[in-house]
Motif scaffolding. Sequence first.
Motif, PDB file in Angstrom:
ATOM      1  N   ASN A 237     -62.687  48.841  43.514  1.00 55.74           N
ATOM      2  CA  ASN A 237     -62.588  50.298  43.613  1.00 55.74           C
ATOM      3  C   ASN A 237     -62.239  50.655  45.056  1.00 55.74           C
ATOM      4  OD1 ASN A 237     -65.089  50.693  45.206  1.00 55.74           O
ATOM      5  ND2 ASN A 237     -66.004  49.833  43.321  1.00 55.74           N
ATOM      6  N   TYR A 238     -61.774  51.856  45.223  1.00 54.30           N
ATOM      7  CA  TYR A 238     -61.246  52.218  46.542  1.00 54.30           C
ATOM      8  C   TYR A 238     -62.331  52.374  47.598  1.00 54.30           C
ATOM      9  CZ  TYR A 238     -62.213  57.189  45.424  1.00 54.30           C
ATOM     10  OH  TYR A 238     -62.793  58.386  45.135  1.00 54.30           O
ATOM     11  N   GLU A 239     -63.566  52.720  47.161  1.00 56.88           N
ATOM     12  CA  GLU A 239     -64.652  52.819  48.138  1.00 56.88           C
ATOM     13  C   GLU A 239     -64.872  51.456  48.811  1.00 56.88           C
ATOM     14  OE1 GLU A 239     -64.787  53.855  44.996  1.00 56.88           O
ATOM     15  OE2 GLU A 239     -65.602  55.900  44.884  1.00 56.88           O
ATOM     16  N   ASP A 240     -64.930  50.426  47.986  1.00 58.81           N
ATOM     17  CA  ASP A 240     -65.102  49.075  48.539  1.00 58.81           C
ATOM     18  C   ASP A 240     -63.945  48.721  49.475  1.00 58.81           C
ATOM     19  OD1 ASP A 240     -67.307  48.916  46.960  1.00 58.81           O
ATOM     20  OD2 ASP A 240     -66.520  47.365  45.606  1.00 58.81           O
ATOM     21  N   LEU A 241     -62.776  49.081  49.042  1.00 58.74           N
ATOM     22  CA  LEU A 241     -61.593  48.735  49.838  1.00 58.74           C
ATOM     23  C   LEU A 241     -61.684  49.332  51.240  1.00 58.74           C
ATOM     24  CD1 LEU A 241     -57.901  48.617  48.825  1.00 58.74           C
ATOM     25  CD2 LEU A 241     -58.560  50.166  50.671  1.00 58.74           C
ATOM     26  N   PHE A 242     -61.958  50.623  51.312  1.00 58.45           N
ATOM     27  CA  PHE A 242     -61.989  51.252  52.640  1.00 58.45           C
ATOM     28  C   PHE A 242     -63.114  50.670  53.500  1.00 58.45           C
ATOM     29  CE2 PHE A 242     -59.844  54.804  50.308  1.00 58.45           C
ATOM     30  CZ  PHE A 242     -58.613  54.595  50.918  1.00 58.45           C
ATOM     31  N   LYS A 243     -64.250  50.452  52.841  1.00 55.28           N
ATOM     32  CA  LYS A 243     -65.387  49.933  53.571  1.00 55.28           C
ATOM     33  C   LYS A 243     -65.060  48.566  54.177  1.00 55.28           C
ATOM     34  CE  LYS A 243     -70.339  49.431  52.623  1.00 55.28           C
ATOM     35  NZ  LYS A 243     -71.289  49.408  51.486  1.00 55.28           N
ATOM     36  N   ALA A 244     -64.547  47.677  53.360  1.00 55.52           N
ATOM     37  CA  ALA A 244     -64.269  46.310  53.812  1.00 55.52           C
ATOM     38  C   ALA A 244     -63.131  46.282  54.838  1.00 55.52           C
ATOM     39  CB  ALA A 244     -63.921  45.436  52.610  1.00 55.52           C
ATOM     40  N   GLU A 245     -62.091  47.024  54.558  1.00 51.07           N
ATOM     41  CA  GLU A 245     -60.936  46.980  55.461  1.00 51.07           C
ATOM     42  C   GLU A 245     -61.281  47.590  56.819  1.00 51.07           C
ATOM     43  OE1 GLU A 245     -57.651  45.717  54.994  1.00 51.07           O
ATOM     44  OE2 GLU A 245     -58.490  44.720  53.224  1.00 51.07           O
ATOM     45  N   ALA A 246     -62.115  48.620  56.780  1.00 49.57           N
ATOM     46  CA  ALA A 246     -62.468  49.286  58.042  1.00 49.57           C
ATOM     47  C   ALA A 246     -63.254  48.358  58.964  1.00 49.57           C
ATOM     48  CB  ALA A 246     -63.261  50.561  57.752  1.00 49.57           C
ATOM     49  N   GLN A 247     -63.893  47.405  58.348  1.00 46.46           N
ATOM     50  CA  GLN A 247     -64.696  46.485  59.165  1.00 46.46           C
ATOM     51  C   GLN A 247     -63.899  45.296  59.691  1.00 46.46           C
ATOM     52  OE1 GLN A 247     -67.862  45.701  56.443  1.00 46.46           O
ATOM     53  NE2 GLN A 247     -68.930  47.613  56.916  1.00 46.46           N
ATOM     54  N   MET A 248     -62.678  45.144  59.219  1.00 50.47           N
ATOM     55  CA  MET A 248     -61.879  44.008  59.674  1.00 50.47           C
ATOM     56  C   MET A 248     -61.329  44.296  61.077  1.00 50.47           C
ATOM     57  SD  MET A 248     -59.843  43.078  56.184  1.00 50.47           S
ATOM     58  CE  MET A 248     -59.198  41.553  56.861  1.00 50.47           C
ATOM     59  N   PRO A 249     -60.963  43.248  61.795  1.00 51.43           N
ATOM     60  CA  PRO A 249     -60.374  43.473  63.122  1.00 51.43           C
ATOM     61  C   PRO A 249     -59.032  44.210  62.992  1.00 51.43           C
ATOM     62  CG  PRO A 249     -60.335  41.129  62.519  1.00 51.43           C
ATOM     63  CD  PRO A 249     -61.119  41.834  61.463  1.00 51.43           C
ATOM     64  N   ALA A 250     -58.734  44.959  64.003  1.00 56.92           N
ATOM     65  CA  ALA A 250     -57.563  45.845  63.967  1.00 56.92           C
ATOM     66  C   ALA A 250     -56.283  45.105  63.625  1.00 56.92           C
ATOM     67  CB  ALA A 250     -57.421  46.567  65.307  1.00 56.92           C
ATOM     68  N   ASP A 251     -56.128  43.895  64.113  1.00 60.09           N
ATOM     69  CA  ASP A 251     -54.855  43.208  63.859  1.00 60.09           C
ATOM     70  C   ASP A 251     -54.820  42.576  62.470  1.00 60.09           C
ATOM     71  OD1 ASP A 251     -56.787  41.273  64.386  1.00 60.09           O
ATOM     72  OD2 ASP A 251     -55.288  39.866  65.145  1.00 60.09           O
ATOM     73  N   LYS A 252     -55.881  42.693  61.733  1.00 57.53           N
ATOM     74  CA  LYS A 252     -55.936  42.098  60.402  1.00 57.53           C
ATOM     75  C   LYS A 252     -55.918  43.154  59.311  1.00 57.53           C
ATOM     76  CE  LYS A 252     -56.465  37.539  60.068  1.00 57.53           C
ATOM     77  NZ  LYS A 252     -55.632  36.766  59.095  1.00 57.53           N
ATOM     78  N   ARG A 253     -56.599  44.240  59.571  1.00 54.41           N
ATOM     79  CA  ARG A 253     -56.756  45.213  58.489  1.00 54.41           C
ATOM     80  C   ARG A 253     -55.433  45.948  58.224  1.00 54.41           C
ATOM     81  NH1 ARG A 253     -60.376  48.364  62.258  1.00 54.41           N
ATOM     82  NH2 ARG A 253     -58.952  49.765  63.346  1.00 54.41           N
ATOM     83  N   MET A 254     -55.377  46.478  57.045  1.00 51.30           N
ATOM     84  CA  MET A 254     -54.155  47.211  56.651  1.00 51.30           C
ATOM     85  C   MET A 254     -53.917  48.367  57.624  1.00 51.30           C
ATOM     86  SD  MET A 254     -55.406  49.504  53.389  1.00 51.30           S
ATOM     87  CE  MET A 254     -56.702  50.749  53.602  1.00 51.30           C
TER      88      MET A 254
END
Lengths: 382, 382, 382, 382
Positions: free
Chosen positions: C57-74
């Motif tokens: 679901n999109y909530e999980d997506l934003f949560k997980a991606e936001a925590q990734m390092p800047a050069d990795k996350r979408m």
Amino acid sequence: MGMIGGGKDAFIGAIHRIAANMDGQIELVCGALSMHADVAQESGRMLFLDPERIYNNYEDLFKAEAQMPADKRMDFVTIVTPNFAHFAPAMLALENGFNVVVEKPVTFTLEEAQQLKQKVEETGLLLLLTHTYAGYPMVKEARQLIKSGALGKVRKIHVEYIQGWLSRLSEREGNAGAAWRTDPKKSGKSGCMGDIGTHAAHLAEYISGLKITQLNASLNTVVEGRMLDDDGAVLLRFEEGATGSLIASQIAAGEENALKIRVYGENGGLEWAQMEPNTLTIRWQDKPAEVLRAGSNYGGRLSSFATSNCRTPGGHPKGYLEAFGNLYKNFALTLSAKIEGVEPQEEWLDFPSIDDGIRGMAFINNVVASNESNEKWTDYTI
Amino acid sequence: MGMIGGGKDAFIGAIHRIAANMDGQIELVCGALSMHADVAQESGRMLFLDPERIYNNYEDLFKAEAQMPADKRMDFVTIVTPNFAHFAPAMLALENGFNVVVEKPVTFTLEEAQQLKQKVEETGLLLLLTHTYAGYPMVKEARQLIKSGALGKVRKIHVEYIQGWLSRLSEREGNAGAAWRTDPKKSGKSGCMGDIGTHAAHLAEYISGLKITQLNASLNTVVEGRMLDDDGAVLLRFEEGATGSLIASQIAAGEENALKIRVYGENGGLEWAQMEPNTLTIRWQDKPAEVLRAGSNYGGRLSSFATSNCRTPGGHPKGYLEAFGNLYKNFALTLSAKIEGVEPQEEWLDFPSIDDGIRGMAFINNVVASNESNEKWTDYTI
Amino acid sequence: MGMIGGGKDAFIGAIHRIAANMDGQIELVCGALSMHADVAQESGRMLFLDPERIYNNYEDLFKAEAQMPADKRMDFVTIVTPNFAHFAPAMLALENGFNVVVEKPVTFTLEEAQQLKQKVEETGLLLLLTHTYAGYPMVKEARQLIKSGALGKVRKIHVEYIQGWLSRLSEREGNAGAAWRTDPKKSGKSGCMGDIGTHAAHLAEYISGLKITQLNASLNTVVEGRMLDDDGAVLLRFEEGATGSLIASQIAAGEENALKIRVYGENGGLEWAQMEPNTLTIRWQDKPAEVLRAGSNYGGRLSSFATSNCRTPGGHPKGYLEAFGNLYKNFALTLSAKIEGVEPQEEWLDFPSIDDGIRGMAFINNVVASNESNEKWTDYTI
Amino acid sequence: MGMIGGGKDAFIGAIHRIAANMDGQIELVCGALSMHADVAQESGRMLFLDPERIYNNYEDLFKAEAQMPADKRMDFVTIVTPNFAHFAPAMLALENGFNVVVEKPVTFTLEEAQQLKQKVEETGLLLLLTHTYAGYPMVKEARQLIKSGALGKVRKIHVEYIQGWLSRLSEREGNAGAAWRTDPKKSGKSGCMGDIGTHAAHLAEYISGLKITQLNASLNTVVEGRMLDDDGAVLLRFEEGATGSLIASQIAAGEENALKIRVYGENGGLEWAQMEPNTLTIRWQDKPAEVLRAGSNYGGRLSSFATSNCRTPGGHPKGYLEAFGNLYKNFALTLSAKIEGVEPQEEWLDFPSIDDGIRGMAFINNVVASNESNEKWTDYTI
């Protein structure tokens, strides 16, 4: 105007009458409308001719008309018989002092055409050869555009005339037009190339202003049982180094009357297609393509040859009959000027005549000879 | 996928990458993108390649990639160097077990093409030759329509490919694409016929299903100072008695990329033009013309070869890049099937390959030979 | 890029991926591709996503991606869910610092669109609204032409968007796209006007540079049993005194996707039609019509907005997917510039955004209100 | 035939004469060609009229002709004066026993039209109203196609008539045609809608077979200083639930004479455009679009109403003058049949008459009233 041939049920005779009639300046006054007396009489009556001027053969017609007072007798005669029967009445007309309109091809053989030319020159009379397509305003514009040099030196000329009406052996299925056109005794030594290839060749030379000098032809008789070519292609060389191609077919199933020409010069190319005749497209190498439309003028941008051959403003489609009518109109205007002793305008003089007829007959001869030759290129000779 | 040639500023390399990329099933993983090491490196970086897989020449590329584990190394290589540099890397690819995509013409000479064919057959690997125009859905529909017999026996095939971009001596004005294409050392023995005439010939044979058997060619070098032909016309004879013509030009000033084909059978004809590629017109002898449109289906009327090559519904224009993408898609689907050991669908197998490459090289040889001959018709030989 | 919605079998998701993918600058790295976990997972695998970045679901997506390092996350997320499910994920994306691409219409209601605008302005993030037709090069040329003043003051704007795919009650025959588009709970308060009328209105305002100020609308539900309008016409008044009309229909049997616009100024008019998108016709009052073609340049005649949105030269058809790709390309170039801290080119900034979204929602409201009113003209309000 | 108005330099008079003349069945025998005696005389002489039948006013004409023996006097009179001067001579013609051809609009006011209708019915004489566009063969085919039910119940009718010739204040620049058409004293209460909107409305009702029942009109006077509307749009409701739109403009700079109509039924739609009048396109919901061409027959597929109005085979363009000629031909054939006491064919009876004139005048009244109303929809009343 008088008419030889063109009795009831004859397609092209009716077309000539509409074309001649169109501008209200030409009146059909007499005719020898069929070689069958009864048909000649009935056809004449259907056209409201004075019974005294319905003749049973063309000899009678010329004899009688020549004896009438100048203000009564016909000014010219139109000959719309099958190909093999053009020459004799045309000669007799000229000998009796009548100007002549004759359907294409002008005669049955090149030799006849040359004799006719001699007679035209001797008598100083006018002859109109009805290469209809030269009557379209945008064809005239195309010619003037090339002449103006706007496209630069001409490099390529591709012309094609594609029909499908002889896709089957229609001449054996009661189609009279098909029957005589595919019969070498009535049509001449070529079928498709004589009937429509000549139109295409005329259009190419007329628009480009260049004459064919060499050709490499390949003709086909596609439909089994047919006696003449019904399809063919010709590679062409023109004066001044231009080259091109001519494709003609009457067996391209599904096609109507697809005459199209493209001419390319150093700076751009033009395209005109008979089935949408009011548009002339010019593609430029260095600027956007332009679309010129018949009846428009664009503040004088279009030549007087185009505008003087339009009867209606832009957006009012001008058709085949009007193109045909333009031939008659210009011929009649030239004739009137001559009768009145005034100088005709140059636009009026722009109608196909005996020299075009000679080229047409020579084209047939040359294309047939090239087809029969194993040499790749043969010279165009007259 | 790996790529040989196609560094920054190379037009066709970029096109290949977009086409390959389109459906998200193919990833560029390595490249020897230029013969100049610095350009190769910079181009690779711009494409986000793994620095270890940016090679400075194709020999290195094949060597390194061949040593990688199967699930890591590239599945195929795309060769987008100039014509003269197709053969060597293609052979080396096959020898190293890599499938190949190669730009047209497949090689520099027919002999090379024949060697390559032998190698393809030996290795059992796949080769895609990017005759882009065969990737358009309505071209595929045209082929299937002929195959179905709906138009009857094919009688006429007219194809033309008309451009204007070499109307001037652009090769001396800094146009790199013009420079190598008009240089016999890089392009081969023909200019216009090799570059675009081959596309036209391929399209004619592909759609009609008939092979050229004889030809009568006439080539021209219109622009003074040019080293190869830039214009020409060829009369054609095909198997089963069909005849036709092929016109190709790069000096038709004002024209863009006007590839057009018409095929006539006993019952009707079809017309397709590359610049409006989503329309296929069928003119019937006995019923109204029909207009078929890419992406529509008409209750199953269109063939699966057309529909499976559309990404969007009717009315959403499919362009050149999508046609190009279809070649890659079908090649990749076939390759995947092969890798997975399943039978590919017949629609996937419908991409140009080494046999088309052989025909292309032979066409060039034959058209040049015919042009030099005084005989009218010469046999098409391989 | 990440994606919300667009699982397997979803039409528009696939289109977005091709468009984003086209130029090799954007990579799909994560997704919440369906509200059904199993579909989300399977779809993610089919797209070769890293299993860890396939979200349910999109909530999980934003949560997980936001925590990734800047050069990795979408860098941005694309939202391709049905209309009613645009707003929530778009807000959440912005709140988590992600740029957004969203399908049209931007939200379900105007109020949501206004909230979204506020959030965009607060965060300073980028939002792309995919009004695809604004991505065509000749649409951009049309806009620049009007802007240049060459046609003079704009007087008339006629736009029409005519389809036939809802001619029958397809929503009851298993057509999923038809089902949600005709369901007021999923689609909103208008069917045809919301789905395609908004595209037409956007195109009219985009090309003319003029905003609608008053309208006189009449909507129809032609197919019995349908819940929303499937056809309609609107008379329009624009800023600066221009007037016009907008016709939209989804029940015009036989039509594909016929979006067409004509704009007339004092000196001439332009015409563009989506189904032949590479041609822009300009008809001048005092000179021949001109045909401008995408990919050509004519020595600098075309604007940089047109030329920078072409991937191939003139004569190589550019289609719907390329127009779509242009939206992504310009958005991505602007985003890159922003990330790199350089000034984006003005051509890159020319993509539809939240303000266009507001206009779209307001158009729907206004057209529905006008339809319900007995007053002839109602003001366009936001 | 006699003629009132249409002296030298009058555009429409010349058009009528060509049209009447075309088939060689109608002869101009007398005229009151101008309200200025000298112009009337000179014009008559230019047309080769019998000097005794060149009249200086229409009263004299009717008086003199009525006294001639039946086989000598004209059979009908054509009225080509400006709008305000149609009624009086038309009434007088009928009172004197002459059939009437009258230019559109039939009269200056609806009341006059109704009086004229009463007189036509009283006398049993024939009246032809020259709505030219109803004379095109493919318009007739379109009407028959709808009538046949092949497209199913009609749902939508969109018609537009777009010209650019009044883009400037030409009436002040010496354009005589512009001057009277924009003068309410000569033209009536509407400019553009009266001049060309009526043609569009007639075409819509003629082809669809449905009458307008309600309208929602918005007229504009775009060019400053003009006295009447020069542009407008009307939303339409028809009998049986069909809806549609009518757009008319004379200030769409660059346009020629772009009359176009689309009619959609449940199964498909048709499109016809006056500037390419020989093509009728039918788009089907479930099969490929068809293109029907004037002059072809397709084994009886086209209706006798289309084929009997063609003078040449398919591929020979039929233009505006031929459409005009068809009106005269059918009128004349009906008149002949009546004179000879035989039943006219139903194809001959298919020409616009006084009822169409009434609808035309009512359309003007209704459209002007709707424009002035603040109500959205007003009933179409007579």
